[in-house]
Scaffold this active site. Structure first.
Site, short mmCIF file in Angstrom:
data_model
loop_
_atom_site.label_atom_id
_atom_site.label_comp_id
_atom_site.label_asym_id
_atom_site.label_seq_id
_atom_site.Cartn_x
_atom_site.Cartn_y
_atom_site.Cartn_z
NE ARG A 21 -3.68 -0.36 2.62
CZ ARG A 21 -4.27 -0.81 3.74
NH1 ARG A 21 -4.03 -0.24 4.90
NH2 ARG A 21 -5.10 -1.83 3.68
NE ARG B 284 -2.62 1.59 9.56
CZ ARG B 284 -3.41 0.59 9.17
NH1 ARG B 284 -4.15 0.69 8.08
NH2 ARG B 284 -3.48 -0.53 9.88
CE LYS C 35 -6.75 -0.94 11.23
NZ LYS C 35 -7.46 -1.58 10.13
CE LYS D 120 -7.88 3.13 8.92
NZ LYS D 120 -8.88 2.27 8.24
CB CYS E 149 -13.91 -3.92 1.02
SG CYS E 149 -14.55 -5.57 1.31
CB CYS F 31 -9.31 -9.57 2.16
SG CYS F 31 -9.53 -9.12 3.88
CB CYS G 175 -15.47 -9.48 6.93
SG CYS G 175 -14.20 -8.29 7.40
CB CYS H 281 -12.26 -2.20 4.14
SG CYS H 281 -11.32 -3.11 5.38
FE1 SRM Z 1 -9.32 -2.15 5.86
C1 SRM Z 1 -8.13 -4.80 7.55
C2 SRM Z 1 -8.36 -3.49 2.96
C3 SRM Z 1 -9.90 0.80 4.34
C4 SRM Z 1 -11.18 -1.14 8.56
N1 SRM Z 1 -8.33 -3.83 5.36
C5 SRM Z 1 -7.88 -4.79 6.22
C6 SRM Z 1 -7.00 -5.80 5.49
C7 SRM Z 1 -5.58 -5.35 5.57
C8 SRM Z 1 -7.18 -7.27 5.94
C9 SRM Z 1 -6.27 -7.83 6.98
O1 SRM Z 1 -6.12 -7.23 8.06
O2 SRM Z 1 -5.72 -8.89 6.73
C10 SRM Z 1 -7.58 -5.65 4.06
C11 SRM Z 1 -6.65 -6.02 2.92
C12 SRM Z 1 -7.46 -6.52 1.75
C13 SRM Z 1 -6.69 -6.67 0.51
O3 SRM Z 1 -6.56 -7.82 0.04
O4 SRM Z 1 -6.25 -5.69 -0.04
C14 SRM Z 1 -8.10 -4.23 4.11
N2 SRM Z 1 -9.04 -1.45 4.03
C15 SRM Z 1 -8.73 -2.19 2.95
C16 SRM Z 1 -8.90 -1.38 1.67
C17 SRM Z 1 -7.90 -1.76 0.57
C18 SRM Z 1 -10.34 -1.55 1.19
C19 SRM Z 1 -10.67 -1.08 -0.20
O5 SRM Z 1 -11.38 -1.84 -0.85
O6 SRM Z 1 -10.27 0.00 -0.63
C20 SRM Z 1 -8.73 0.03 2.24
C21 SRM Z 1 -7.30 0.49 2.28
C22 SRM Z 1 -7.18 1.82 2.92
C23 SRM Z 1 -5.85 2.48 2.77
O7 SRM Z 1 -5.46 2.77 1.66
O8 SRM Z 1 -5.24 2.78 3.81
C24 SRM Z 1 -9.26 -0.18 3.65
N3 SRM Z 1 -10.28 -0.43 6.39
C25 SRM Z 1 -10.50 0.62 5.56
C26 SRM Z 1 -11.49 1.49 6.13
C27 SRM Z 1 -12.06 2.75 5.49
C28 SRM Z 1 -11.37 4.01 5.92
O9 SRM Z 1 -10.30 3.95 6.54
O10 SRM Z 1 -11.91 5.07 5.63
C29 SRM Z 1 -11.86 0.92 7.34
C30 SRM Z 1 -12.95 1.46 8.30
C31 SRM Z 1 -12.52 2.62 9.11
C32 SRM Z 1 -11.86 2.18 10.36
O11 SRM Z 1 -10.65 1.99 10.36
O12 SRM Z 1 -12.55 1.99 11.36
C33 SRM Z 1 -11.09 -0.29 7.49
N4 SRM Z 1 -9.56 -2.82 7.76
C34 SRM Z 1 -10.42 -2.31 8.68
C35 SRM Z 1 -10.41 -3.15 9.85
C36 SRM Z 1 -11.23 -2.92 11.14
C37 SRM Z 1 -10.45 -2.13 12.12
C38 SRM Z 1 -11.14 -2.03 13.46
O13 SRM Z 1 -11.15 -0.95 14.03
O14 SRM Z 1 -11.64 -3.03 13.96
C39 SRM Z 1 -9.54 -4.22 9.56
C40 SRM Z 1 -9.21 -5.40 10.47
C41 SRM Z 1 -8.12 -5.09 11.40
O15 SRM Z 1 -7.47 -4.05 11.37
O16 SRM Z 1 -7.90 -5.98 12.27
C42 SRM Z 1 -9.03 -3.98 8.24
FE1 SF4 Z 2 -11.25 -7.65 3.98
FE2 SF4 Z 2 -13.30 -7.31 5.58
FE3 SF4 Z 2 -11.82 -5.22 4.86
FE4 SF4 Z 2 -13.39 -6.34 3.09
S1 SF4 Z 2 -14.08 -5.33 4.97
S2 SF4 Z 2 -11.23 -5.81 2.76
S3 SF4 Z 2 -13.33 -8.46 3.67
S4 SF4 Z 2 -11.15 -6.90 6.09
#
Ligand code: SRM
Ligand code: SF4
Length: 568
Positions: free
Chosen positions: A71, A140, A204, A206, A427, A433, A472, A476
């Site tokens: 990323r 981030r 994290k 943000k 997402c 993922c 899930c 995201c």
């Molecule tokens: Fe996310 C985890 C993809 C934005 C909340 N996110 C992941 C992981 C890294 C899975 C993992 O932990 O193994 C995913 C990788 C998937 C892949 O194959 O690429 C993933 N997140 C993404 C992306 C690529 C989604 C997309 O389709 O664009 C976004 C990348 C953002 C970036 O460039 O930095 C992405 N993730 C978000 C957002 C939206 C935002 O930030 O505005 C959220 C919700 C906001 C938040 O943080 O509360 C988000 N991602 C999560 C979470 C839940 C965190 C929590 O507080 O519980 C996880 C799981 C974790 O961290 O354990 C997670």
């Molecule tokens: Fe993966 Fe869940 Fe984030 Fe989708 S919402 S990219 S399934 S961690």
């Protein structure tokens, strides 16, 4: 075998170095050690495996098809054409021939194998980009309003996104040693992490900066949100500060929930660094270091109380926050198509299906954007809604860009038959993922295709209904801010959430649990029919569902809806 906790791994990592150098050099496996997998996140990469072939590999007694996601750190999401060409090159040489615009305004590569990870990182850095702190328990990628219509302010806001990102960069030289072969400093592993300390953050963190009336960054979904406030002359007066937004939740665990940020006051530009540092260090010191699922700032705020946290922030910043100023958000989407900026340049926003840029039959988007990058003299901006803006085009160049857009079908999504399909966000989910329970990105076109006849039947093709799909409950795609959202539960099964407000100021509510496509369509059709017949003029779908009593505010502990009193 019990693994050490992430807190222990951080402490023992010598400032994020771990055994990454040794692990990368180990030819026996395509994987990194458990500890290094945690550490590599801080460097902007995740170890994954191709889940489509996981079972087959297991049957063949092979290790999983390990690969890495990378990323980029791109505060405010701006790239030059030269950088674009390099990104394209990297995607083609090292990754899976695609670029993926993320919901945090940057790019991800998927499918990089371990032995090419270092070369990929070096290629990224050679193009004046990096991946530092793009993942991990740190600040981030900082979001900045991407709407080019707001150009005078946009430039300022972009600067704030950049400055905040730089301000909070980890000070360790680990990144440069591991990936760029920088000589090991004598006191390697002992650099002072001024903001983070040896254990970095509990989780994290943000930050987003929004410019009303557009909330295209979903500012209330961030741990720290800045809402730009403009004075009468149109200059930046300062920012309202929102704290404690976040989307992540776990199914069946009521201790976890999505939450919108609380607006706690107003600061002038010269106070921004102090207040941001105060918020981040408050979370550093009070966040939960035992249970990671409960470690985000939102839970710290709910556990300690908003007053306690505001008090901490004010003490640490050394001043009191002024009362928040009125603001008004109209919507949280992007404006598709051409718009003219203040300075007479033009900006073209292209809708990208889930942000994925690849060459597919009839839609050779990767090639098309490469051709555009070769002639484009402005910049590319990616949006937090996974879209792309070809920005800063002189009027005389529009025709050339349009011709390429047509030739490579880059307008395919802008011309999608429903407004819902044009603006939907999904997402990544499967196959990369590790946490995905159901499809999202790959399911989106099928699902919008199934909705199309229903929307057409009720005259709602052009109704700007906001759909978001996540594989899930981690959220995201920020699904809890969708007017309609599917949140994955199991293969082919989703929770149907309804009723957010298309301004990013009201969370949606669980409407039906764990249902399959046919049930989702059956649930939605009568609601479309009612909406078509009973809506007020300009009333959004989510607002209608609330007014008509179909859904109520969700039963989360706090902050169900951003206070409307303050809005202009
Ligand atoms: Fe996310 C985890 C993809 C934005 C909340 N996110 C992941 C992981 C890294 C899975 C993992 O932990 O193994 C995913 C990788 C998937 C892949 O194959 O690429 C993933 N997140 C993404 C992306 C690529 C989604 C997309 O389709 O664009 C976004 C990348 C953002 C970036 O460039 O930095 C992405 N993730 C978000 C957002 C939206 C935002 O930030 O505005 C959220 C919700 C906001 C938040 O943080 O509360 C988000 N991602 C999560 C979470 C839940 C965190 C929590 O507080 O519980 C996880 C799981 C974790 O961290 O354990 C997670
Ligand atoms: Fe993966 Fe869940 Fe984030 Fe989708 S919402 S990219 S399934 S961690």
């Amino acid at each position: 075998m019990t693994h050490p906790s992430v807190e222990d791994i951080k402490i023992n990592s010598r400032r994020l170095r771990g055994t990454l150098l040794e692990g990368l050099a180990d030819p026996v496996t395509g994987s990194l050690s458990f500890d290094d997998q945690r550490l590599v996140k801080f460097h902007g990469s995740y170890q994954q495996d191709d889940r489509d072939i996981r079972d087959e590999r297991r049957r063949q007694k092979l290790e999983p098809a390990h690969q890495f996601m990378i990323r980029i750190r791109a505060p405010g999401g701006v790239f030059t054409p030269a950088q674009w060409l390099q990104l394209d090159h990297i995607a083609t040489i090292y990754a899976n021939h695609s670029l993926r615009v993320t919901t945090r305004q940057t790019f991800q590569f998927h499918g990089v194998i371990k032995r090419e990870l270092k070369a990929t990182m070096q290629a990224i850095n050679a193009a004046a980009m990096d991946t530092i702190a793009a993942c991990g328990d740190v600040n981030r990628n900082v979001l900045g309003a991407s709407n080019p219509l707001q150009s005078r302010l946009h430039a300022q806001v972009h600067e704030w996104a950049q400055n905040l990102s730089t301000h909070f960069l980890p000070r360790t030289r680990a990144y440069y040693e591991v990936w760029l072969d920088e000589e090991k400093v004598a006191d390697s592993g002992e650099e002072e992490e001024v903001f983070y300390g040896a254990t970095y953050l509990p989780r994290k963190f943000k930050i987003a900066v929004a410019v009303p009336p557009f909330n295209d960054v979903d500012v209330f979904a961030n741990d720290l949100g800045l809402i730009a406030i403009v004075d009468e002359a149109g200059d930046l007066a300062g920012f309202n500060i929102a704290i404690g937004g976040g989307m992540g939740a776990s199914h069946g665990d009521p201790k976890t929930y999505p939450r919108l940020g609380n607006v706690i006051g107003f600061v002038t530009p010269d106070q921004v660094f102090d207040v941001a540092t105060a918020a981040l260090t408050t979370q550093r010191d009070f966040g939960d270091r035992v249970e990671r699922k409960h470690a985000r700032f939102k839970y710290t705020i709910d556990d300690r109380g908003v007053d306690f946290i505001v008090d901490q922030i004010q003490q640490r910043a050394g001043f009191e926050l002024a009362p928040a100023r009125p603001w008004r958000f109209e919507h949280n989407g992007d404006r598709l198509g051409w718009v003219e900026g203040d300075d007479g340049h033009w900006h073209l926003t292209l809708s990208l299906p889930s942000g994925r840029i690849a060459d597919r039959p009839n839609t050779p988007h990767l090639t098309g954007l490469r051709e555009i990058a070769r002639i484009h003299q402005g910049e590319f901006r990616v949006t937090a809604n996974q879209n792309l803006i070809i920005a800063g085009v002189p009027a005389s160049e529009r025709e050339r860009i349009d011709a390429l857009v047509r030739e490579y079908a880059l307008d395919s999504e802008n011309n999608a038959p429903t407004a819902l399909a044009r603006t939907a966000v999904a997402c990544v989910a499967l196959p990369t993922c590790a946490l995905a329970m159901a499809e999202a990105e790959r399911y989106l076109p099928d699902f919008t295709g199934k909705l199309e006849p229903l929307l057409a039947k009720h005259g709602l093709r052009d109704a700007p209904i906001l759909l978001r799909i996540s594989g899930c409950p981690n959220g995201c795609s920020r699904p809890y801010l969708g007017e309609i959202a599917l949140v994955g539960k199991a293969p082919g099964r989703y929770n149907l959430m309804l009723g957010a407000d298309h301004r990013g100021q009201r969370l949606n509510t669980l409407y039906r649990e764990n249902i399959v496509e046919a049930e989702i369509l059956d649930a939605l059709e009568p609601l479309f029919a009612r909406y078509a017949n009973e809506r007020d003029s300009d009333e959004g779908f989510g607002d209608f569902l609330h007014r008509s009593g179909v859904v109520e505010l969700p039963p989360y502990p706090t902050n169900k809806q951003i206070s409307l009193e303050l809005q202009a």
